[in-house]
Design a protein around this motif. Sequence first.
Motif, PDB file in Angstrom:
ATOM      1  N   PRO A  15      -1.927 -37.950 -47.883  1.00 10.36           N
ATOM      2  CA  PRO A  15      -2.364 -36.632 -48.344  1.00 10.36           C
ATOM      3  C   PRO A  15      -2.972 -36.546 -49.646  1.00 10.36           C
ATOM      4  O   PRO A  15      -2.294 -37.363 -50.531  1.00 10.36           O
ATOM      5  CB  PRO A  15      -0.802 -36.042 -48.354  1.00 10.36           C
ATOM      6  N   LEU A  42       2.295 -41.205 -41.648  1.00 10.25           N
ATOM      7  CA  LEU A  42       0.824 -41.041 -41.328  1.00 10.25           C
ATOM      8  C   LEU A  42       0.001 -42.449 -40.656  1.00 10.25           C
ATOM      9  O   LEU A  42      -0.397 -42.263 -39.643  1.00 10.25           O
ATOM     10  CB  LEU A  42       0.252 -40.356 -42.452  1.00 10.25           C
ATOM     11  N   TYR A  47      -2.775 -42.044 -38.460  1.00 10.71           N
ATOM     12  CA  TYR A  47      -3.710 -40.927 -39.201  1.00 10.71           C
ATOM     13  C   TYR A  47      -4.172 -41.487 -40.486  1.00 10.71           C
ATOM     14  O   TYR A  47      -3.307 -41.665 -41.407  1.00 10.71           O
ATOM     15  CB  TYR A  47      -3.019 -39.508 -39.247  1.00 10.71           C
ATOM     16  N   SER A  51      -4.467 -34.623 -45.646  1.00 11.43           N
ATOM     17  CA  SER A  51      -3.396 -33.906 -45.306  1.00 11.43           C
ATOM     18  C   SER A  51      -3.039 -33.157 -46.238  1.00 11.43           C
ATOM     19  O   SER A  51      -3.384 -33.378 -47.412  1.00 11.43           O
ATOM     20  CB  SER A  51      -2.143 -34.778 -44.561  1.00 11.43           C
ATOM     21  N   HIS A  52      -1.927 -32.293 -46.151  1.00 11.26           N
ATOM     22  CA  HIS A  52      -1.542 -31.407 -47.351  1.00 11.26           C
ATOM     23  C   HIS A  52       0.006 -31.545 -47.575  1.00 11.26           C
ATOM     24  O   HIS A  52       0.757 -31.461 -46.245  1.00 11.26           O
ATOM     25  CB  HIS A  52      -1.656 -29.998 -47.290  1.00 11.26           C
ATOM     26  N   GLY A  69      -5.329 -25.904 -44.076  1.00 11.12           N
ATOM     27  CA  GLY A  69      -5.209 -27.105 -43.587  1.00 11.12           C
ATOM     28  C   GLY A  69      -5.148 -26.986 -41.916  1.00 11.12           C
ATOM     29  O   GLY A  69      -5.954 -27.835 -41.403  1.00 11.12           O
ATOM     30  N   GLU A  74      -6.244 -30.436 -40.313  1.00 11.38           N
ATOM     31  CA  GLU A  74      -5.530 -31.429 -41.252  1.00 11.38           C
ATOM     32  C   GLU A  74      -3.890 -31.050 -41.296  1.00 11.38           C
ATOM     33  O   GLU A  74      -3.478 -29.985 -40.987  1.00 11.38           O
ATOM     34  CB  GLU A  74      -5.787 -31.401 -42.502  1.00 11.38           C
ATOM     35  N   PRO A  75      -2.946 -32.119 -41.137  1.00 11.97           N
ATOM     36  CA  PRO A  75      -1.443 -31.930 -41.035  1.00 11.97           C
ATOM     37  C   PRO A  75      -1.095 -31.065 -42.219  1.00 11.97           C
ATOM     38  O   PRO A  75      -1.615 -31.793 -43.582  1.00 11.97           O
ATOM     39  CB  PRO A  75      -0.929 -33.022 -40.893  1.00 11.97           C
ATOM     40  N   GLN A 107       6.741 -30.005 -40.807  1.00 10.77           N
ATOM     41  CA  GLN A 107       5.444 -29.948 -40.549  1.00 10.77           C
ATOM     42  C   GLN A 107       5.115 -28.763 -39.786  1.00 10.77           C
ATOM     43  O   GLN A 107       5.936 -27.907 -39.181  1.00 10.77           O
ATOM     44  CB  GLN A 107       5.202 -31.343 -39.551  1.00 10.77           C
TER      45      GLN A 107
END
Length: 117
Positions: A15, A42, A47, A51-52, A69, A74-75, A107
Amino acid sequence: MQSLLLASGSDEVCPKRFVGQSDSGLDAEEIQQIMEWLFASLLNAGYLRRSHLIWDLGDQDWKQIALTGLLRDEPVFLYRCNDRPFLAPEHCCWRLMTEYSSLRIYQLEVLEQLILI
């Protein structure tokens, strides 16, 4: 913290966006453990993109960041610093990640797909 998440040497591994971390009230060691666990999760899922991670005190509105996101595919993750997380955007929910021992990581997931004609 960001250097932990770029361990592979690529700027694509994240992230990369941390929101509210300075206000989380957590010490650096605890933050590092959370970040390492999330990064490993991740990587384990294969992945390697952005991500955030939102550090939520419960009274902020992170809706714009969460939606950005999602729109970018983006997760979006949330670490709950108080009793409950902020309200998820419409048609979304926060799924508790029971794999992490503190039961404070969520999530963001879409509840239903909207079909536009």
